[in-house]
Design a protein around this motif. Structure first.
Motif, PDB file in Angstrom:
ATOM      1  N   VAL A 109       0.827  -1.201   0.000  1.00 10.77           N
ATOM      2  CA  VAL A 109       0.000   0.000   0.000  1.00 10.77           C
ATOM      3  C   VAL A 109       0.866   1.257   0.000  1.00 10.77           C
ATOM      4  N   LEU A 110       0.237   2.352  -0.404  1.00  6.01           N
ATOM      5  CA  LEU A 110       0.804   3.686  -0.237  1.00  6.01           C
ATOM      6  C   LEU A 110      -0.103   4.462   0.709  1.00  6.01           C
ATOM      7  N   ILE A 111       0.466   5.393   1.422  1.00  6.33           N
ATOM      8  CA  ILE A 111      -0.311   6.273   2.289  1.00  6.33           C
ATOM      9  C   ILE A 111      -0.649   7.532   1.489  1.00  6.33           C
ATOM     10  N   GLU A 112      -1.939   7.833   1.406  1.00  4.34           N
ATOM     11  CA  GLU A 112      -2.359   9.024   0.664  1.00  4.34           C
ATOM     12  C   GLU A 112      -2.249  10.242   1.571  1.00  4.34           C
ATOM     13  N   VAL A 113      -1.470  11.222   1.106  1.00  6.15           N
ATOM     14  CA  VAL A 113      -1.227  12.438   1.879  1.00  6.15           C
ATOM     15  C   VAL A 113      -1.874  13.621   1.160  1.00  6.15           C
ATOM     16  N   ASN A 114      -2.697  14.337   1.872  1.00  2.00           N
ATOM     17  CA  ASN A 114      -3.343  15.537   1.322  1.00  2.00           C
ATOM     18  C   ASN A 114      -2.417  16.717   1.598  1.00  2.00           C
ATOM     19  N   VAL A 115      -1.354  16.812   0.802  1.00  2.00           N
ATOM     20  CA  VAL A 115      -0.301  17.797   1.053  1.00  2.00           C
ATOM     21  C   VAL A 115      -0.864  19.220   1.061  1.00  2.00           C
ATOM     22  N   ALA A 116      -1.736  19.500   0.097  1.00  2.00           N
ATOM     23  CA  ALA A 116      -2.289  20.850  -0.032  1.00  2.00           C
ATOM     24  C   ALA A 116      -3.448  21.114   0.929  1.00  2.00           C
ATOM     25  N   SER A 147       2.272  -4.051   3.678  1.00  2.00           N
ATOM     26  CA  SER A 147       3.615  -3.537   3.445  1.00  2.00           C
ATOM     27  C   SER A 147       3.499  -2.102   2.938  1.00  2.00           C
ATOM     28  N   VAL A 148       3.918  -1.126   3.750  1.00  2.00           N
ATOM     29  CA  VAL A 148       3.878   0.277   3.330  1.00  2.00           C
ATOM     30  C   VAL A 148       5.072   0.543   2.420  1.00  2.00           C
ATOM     31  N   GLN A 149       4.782   0.921   1.175  1.00  2.00           N
ATOM     32  CA  GLN A 149       5.865   1.062   0.203  1.00  2.00           C
ATOM     33  C   GLN A 149       6.129   2.503  -0.222  1.00  2.00           C
ATOM     34  N   GLY A 150       5.354   3.441   0.341  1.00  4.80           N
ATOM     35  CA  GLY A 150       5.616   4.827  -0.024  1.00  4.80           C
ATOM     36  C   GLY A 150       4.404   5.711   0.175  1.00  4.80           C
ATOM     37  N   LEU A 151       4.415   6.827  -0.531  1.00  2.00           N
ATOM     38  CA  LEU A 151       3.387   7.850  -0.375  1.00  2.00           C
ATOM     39  C   LEU A 151       2.741   8.197  -1.699  1.00  2.00           C
ATOM     40  N   ASN A 186      10.376  -0.682  10.743  1.00  2.00           N
ATOM     41  CA  ASN A 186      10.194  -2.044  10.237  1.00  2.00           C
ATOM     42  C   ASN A 186       8.926  -2.135   9.384  1.00  2.00           C
ATOM     43  N   ASN A 187       9.007  -2.895   8.289  1.00  4.03           N
ATOM     44  CA  ASN A 187       7.844  -3.139   7.439  1.00  4.03           C
ATOM     45  C   ASN A 187       7.444  -1.897   6.624  1.00  4.03           C
ATOM     46  N   VAL A 188       8.336  -0.909   6.563  1.00  2.00           N
ATOM     47  CA  VAL A 188       8.044   0.316   5.822  1.00  2.00           C
ATOM     48  C   VAL A 188       9.229   0.666   4.919  1.00  2.00           C
ATOM     49  N   PRO A 213       2.788   9.317  12.311  1.00  2.00           N
ATOM     50  CA  PRO A 213       2.084   8.518  13.325  1.00  2.00           C
ATOM     51  C   PRO A 213       1.215   7.416  12.708  1.00  2.00           C
ATOM     52  N   LEU A 214       0.570   7.718  11.588  1.00  2.00           N
ATOM     53  CA  LEU A 214      -0.258   6.703  10.931  1.00  2.00           C
ATOM     54  C   LEU A 214       0.608   5.556  10.418  1.00  2.00           C
ATOM     55  N   ILE A 215       1.716   5.893   9.800  1.00  2.00           N
ATOM     56  CA  ILE A 215       2.610   4.856   9.268  1.00  2.00           C
ATOM     57  C   ILE A 215       3.177   3.998  10.395  1.00  2.00           C
ATOM     58  N   GLU A 216       3.519   4.612  11.494  1.00  2.00           N
ATOM     59  CA  GLU A 216       4.048   3.840  12.632  1.00  2.00           C
ATOM     60  C   GLU A 216       3.012   2.842  13.143  1.00  2.00           C
TER      61      GLU A 216
END
Length: 232
Positions: free
Chosen positions: A119-126, A153-157, A190-192, A141-144
Motif C-alpha cells: 500500500v501507499l499512504i495518501e497524503v493531502n499535502v495541499a 507492506s507500506v511502500q511509499g506515499l 520495520n515493514n516500511v 504517526p499513521l505509518i508507525e
C-alpha cells in the motif's frame, strides 16, 4: 489516436527524466483507465503497457476478469472498507490508504487470503477539503501504527495535487511529499519502505518527475477525456 497519445506521454516522461538526470526506468507510467472500455485498454496493452489504474473496485475487478493476467492493477481511488475484500488479491498496489481503520480492514482480509498487501499512504499535502488523505503532520504517526500490521507492506506515499492551469504551481506540493518520504525513510521503521512516490497526473506529471515521482498516473493524456455517463 491512442498510440499517438501514448507515445507522446512516453516521450515527455523521457524528456523529464533527462532534465533531472534520472533513468527512464525509475518512473512507472500508470495508464489510468477508469470509465474506459476494455477495447481501449487492450490497445494500450498491445503497446507493451502493463500498469493500469482504476478508481473504483467494481470496475477494476470487472476488467481484471477479462484482461490479460500479466497486467499490474493499481487501485488509485478512495477505498471503502466494505470493498476491501474484493480487491486485496487483485491489486498490485493500493495507493489510497488514509486511515488506520482502513489499514486494519486490509490487514484482516490479507490474512484470509494469506497474502501481504502493498500500500501507499495518501497524503493531502495541499490540505484541500475536497480531497481524501492525511495531513503531512499526521503521516508519520499513521505509518508507525500501520507498520505493526503483518498483512500490509507500506511502500511509499501518494498525493493528488490541486487542479491548476500552470503545473509549476504544484512543484512545492511534490517537493514537500518527497521531503516527507525522505524523513520517514530515515526513521528506519520495520515493514516500511519509501521506495514509491505516486504523484503527478496528466496536467503536471513532468514537474512531478523532476521532483522525484516514481509513479505517475496519466489518464486523459492517454485515453482522452473521460465519459462519466458510462455507469460501471
Amino acid at each position: 489516436m491512442l498510440q499517438e497519445n501514448y507515445e507522446t506521454v512516453e516521450q515527455k516522461i523521457r524528456e523529464a527524466c533527462d532534465r533531472c538526470g534520472r533513468e527512464r526506468s525509475e518512473v512507472t507510467l500508470i495508464a489510468v483507465s477508469k470509465t474506459k472500455p476494455v477495447e481501449m485498454l487492450q490497445e494500450i496493452y498491445d503497446l507493451n503497457q502493463r500498469d493500469f489504474g482504476e478508481n473504483k473496485v467494481q470496475e477494476l475487478t470487472g476488467k481484471y476478469e477479462v484482461m490479460p493476467k500479466d497486467i499490474r492493477w493499481h487501485l488509485i481511488g478512495h477505498l471503502q472498507q466494505n470493498k476491501v475484500k474484493y480487491i486485496v488479491d487483485k491489486a498490485c498496489l493500493i495507493h489510497s490508504v488514509d486511515s488506520l481503520r482502513l489499514a486494519e480492514t486490509i490487514n484482516k482480509e490479507a490474512g484470509k487470503h494469506n497474502c501481504t498487501v502493498p500500500v501507499l499512504i495518501e497524503v493531502n499535502v495541499a490540505e484541500e477539503e475536497s480531497k481524501f488523505g492525511v495531513k503531512v503532520s499526521e503521516t508519520l504517526p499513521l505509518i508507525e501504527a500501520i507498520s505493526l500490521l503483518p498483512g500490509i507492506s507500506v511502500q511509499g506515499l501518494m498525493t493528488i495535487a490541486p487542479y491548476v492551469t500552470d503545473p509549476e504551481e504544484n512543484r512545492p506540493v511534490f517537493k514537500k511529499l518527497k521531503e516527507l518520504s525522505v524523513d520517514i525513510e530515515n526513521k528506519n521503521i520495520n515493514n516500511v519502505t519509501m521506495s514509491v512516490l505516486s504523484m503527478g497526473m496528466t496536467g503536471d506529471y513532468e514537474v512531478a518527475i523532476e521532483e522525484g515521482a516514481t509513479m505517475v498516473r496519466v489518464g486523459t493524456g492517454i485515453f482522452g477525456e473521460r465519459d462519466y455517463s458510462i455507469q460501471k
